[in-house]
Each structure stands twice: as C-alpha cells, then as structure tokens.
Write a protein that holds these residues in place. Structure first.
Motif, mmCIF file in Angstrom:
data_model
loop_
_atom_site.group_PDB
_atom_site.id
_atom_site.type_symbol
_atom_site.label_atom_id
_atom_site.label_comp_id
_atom_site.label_asym_id
_atom_site.label_seq_id
_atom_site.Cartn_x
_atom_site.Cartn_y
_atom_site.Cartn_z
ATOM 1 N N ALA A 105 0.769 -1.207 0.196
ATOM 2 C CA ALA A 105 0.025 -0.064 -0.131
ATOM 3 C C ALA A 105 0.708 1.275 -0.090
ATOM 4 O O ALA A 105 0.605 2.143 -0.668
ATOM 5 C CB ALA A 105 -0.928 -0.279 1.198
ATOM 6 N N GLY A 106 1.789 1.211 0.875
ATOM 7 C CA GLY A 106 3.000 2.426 0.894
ATOM 8 C C GLY A 106 3.471 2.474 -0.456
ATOM 9 O O GLY A 106 3.502 3.962 -0.921
ATOM 10 N N ALA A 107 3.925 1.732 -1.152
ATOM 11 C CA ALA A 107 4.388 1.820 -2.453
ATOM 12 C C ALA A 107 3.541 2.268 -3.568
ATOM 13 O O ALA A 107 3.726 3.266 -4.245
ATOM 14 C CB ALA A 107 5.033 0.707 -2.960
ATOM 15 N N ALA A 108 2.077 1.774 -3.262
ATOM 16 C CA ALA A 108 1.159 2.228 -4.311
ATOM 17 C C ALA A 108 0.731 3.731 -4.043
ATOM 18 O O ALA A 108 0.240 4.385 -4.707
ATOM 19 C CB ALA A 108 -0.397 1.489 -4.186
ATOM 20 N N GLY A 109 0.730 4.037 -2.775
ATOM 21 C CA GLY A 109 0.347 5.612 -2.087
ATOM 22 C C GLY A 109 1.337 6.372 -3.180
ATOM 23 O O GLY A 109 0.801 7.552 -3.430
ATOM 24 N N ASN A 110 2.425 6.316 -2.970
ATOM 25 C CA ASN A 110 3.389 7.279 -3.624
ATOM 26 C C ASN A 110 3.406 7.178 -5.297
ATOM 27 O O ASN A 110 3.745 8.167 -6.070
ATOM 28 C CB ASN A 110 4.916 6.840 -3.201
ATOM 29 N N ILE A 111 3.127 6.032 -5.837
ATOM 30 C CA ILE A 111 3.101 5.908 -7.396
ATOM 31 C C ILE A 111 1.732 6.919 -7.674
ATOM 32 O O ILE A 111 1.501 7.321 -8.907
ATOM 33 C CB ILE A 111 2.805 4.578 -7.762
ATOM 34 N N ILE A 112 0.784 6.808 -6.888
ATOM 35 C CA ILE A 112 -0.581 7.652 -7.177
ATOM 36 C C ILE A 112 -0.097 9.157 -7.474
ATOM 37 O O ILE A 112 -0.555 9.969 -8.566
ATOM 38 C CB ILE A 112 -1.555 7.671 -6.067
ATOM 39 N N ASP A 113 0.601 9.741 -6.634
ATOM 40 C CA ASP A 113 1.349 11.025 -6.636
ATOM 41 C C ASP A 113 2.131 10.961 -8.177
ATOM 42 O O ASP A 113 1.768 12.113 -8.717
ATOM 43 C CB ASP A 113 2.313 11.308 -5.599
ATOM 44 N N ASN A 114 3.006 10.151 -8.270
ATOM 45 C CA ASN A 114 3.756 10.331 -9.618
ATOM 46 C C ASN A 114 2.883 10.232 -10.826
ATOM 47 O O ASN A 114 3.234 10.818 -11.781
ATOM 48 C CB ASN A 114 4.703 9.086 -9.800
ATOM 49 N N CYS A 115 1.758 9.396 -10.855
ATOM 50 C CA CYS A 115 0.892 9.213 -11.960
ATOM 51 C C CYS A 115 0.049 10.369 -12.230
ATOM 52 O O CYS A 115 -0.314 10.716 -13.245
ATOM 53 C CB CYS A 115 0.174 7.704 -11.685
#
Length: 208
Positions: A105-115
C-alpha cells in the motif's frame, strides 16, 4: 487449504491496502491544497508539518528521474502484490500478511502521486497560494511526472556539537509521508517478527 481462513486473510489484506491508500491520499491532498510549498505548522516542539515535494525515493531523497522512479515503483508494486497473493494462498500468519500489505500500500500510495498529481493539480510554488484541482490534463505536469507530497517532520533532538560527523545535526532530519511510514513500519516489523518466513522459496511459491 482452509479456504475460509484464506478468504478472511484476503479480506484483511485488501482492507489494509485500501485504508492505507485512503488515509495517505487524504493527508496529501489536504496538505497540498491548504499549505504553500515549504510552509510549516508547528504541532509540538518535536513534531512539525512541513509541506515539501520530491521527485525521488522515500523520505525526501532525490537522485533519479521521476519517470524512471515511477516505473520502478510500478514494477515493485507488481512484484510485491504477487508475493502478497502467494503468502495469502499459503495461509500465512495474519500479522505477516498485514505487514506485507502495508509495504504494498505504501508503494502504491506514492505511485499515485507520480501518476496523477501532475495531471490534476496546479504547481505548488514557494511564496504562492496553495495548489488546487484542475481538469485532468491541465495540471503542472504529465502522466508519471507528478511530485510526491511529503509533510511529516520529527526534529526529536540535535546531536551535541562536539560529536564528529553528526554534531549539530537533527537526529532524524527526513521529511516523509504516510505511505513512507507504512512501507518502513511494515518492512521493519517483517524483519523483526517474521524474518524466518522471508525466504524466496516461501515468498514466491503459492500453495497449490
């Protein structure tokens, strides 16, 4: 295989991921749309909200390109999601599943910002009013070029000035977000409490 237990643990994993993502995005969006870049809110003597953005890795590190990092994070999310699927199928201990879910979930949370953030927000600029939502595609960047929002800062204490290398520096000077904390807490708990289960054979092979 105890299908009932596996179903329950699957639901727990999904719930942990969803709740972590929701909490992370609520905090980030609240900060980004209500604070100017580098604005500081002093909560206590040892805890501050400091709005910063970065292109790089967790805890504000910035040494590789945003797009490369986003692609790396996507690959990592796919890999760790596969591992999470396997350990749920194995009916692994619930705590083990929760810890791995926090990492995913943590990795996915930051990728949302990037995307997405470059597509849906105006740019946060020092000295200017807070950013705001815009129609998708009219933001400050493109897909995979969004900046990760950080805000938590814990200047617990300063090292004595006489100490070599670290003298005068803050003990923990990193600025991080909820997703970073989820990754770190999940990973540390895995190594402390479940290190005996962290073998490649166990992680990569699902029970048939």
């Amino acid at each position: 295989m105890n299908t009932s237990s596996v179903s329950i643990k699957s639901a727990i994993a999904i719930l942990v991921v969803i709740c972590t993502l929701i909490a992370d995005q609520i905090i980030k969006i609240t900060v980004k749309t209500n604070m100017g870049l580098y604005e500081i809110i002093n909560v206590t003597n040892w805890f501050e909200i400091r709005f910063t953005e970065n292109d790089g890795m967790a805890f504000g590190m910035d040494f590789i390109g945003t797009m490369f990092l986003a692609l790396f994070r996507m690959a990592a999310i796919i890999f760790f999601s596969y591992i999470l699927y396997n350990i749920v199928r194995k009916n692994a201990p619930t705590g083990f599943i929760v810890c791995f879910s926090l990492v995913v979930a943590g990795a996915a949370g930051n990728i949302i910002d990037n995307c997405l953030y470059g597509l849906i927000f105006t740019e946060s600029i020092y000295g200017m009013p807070p950013a705001h939502f815009v129609p998708i595609g009219q933001g400050y960047g493109s897909f995979l070029s969004g900046h990760v929002v950080d805000m938590f800062y814990f200047p617990l204490f300063e090292w004595p000035s006489w100490m070599p290398l670290v003298g005068g520096n803050v003990f923990f000077g990193a600025i991080f977000n909820f997703a970073d904390a989820a990754i770190s807490c999940g990973a540390v708990a895995l190594f402390i409490f479940y290190h005996k289960l962290l073998s490649l054979d166990y992680l990569l092979k699902a029970r048939q």
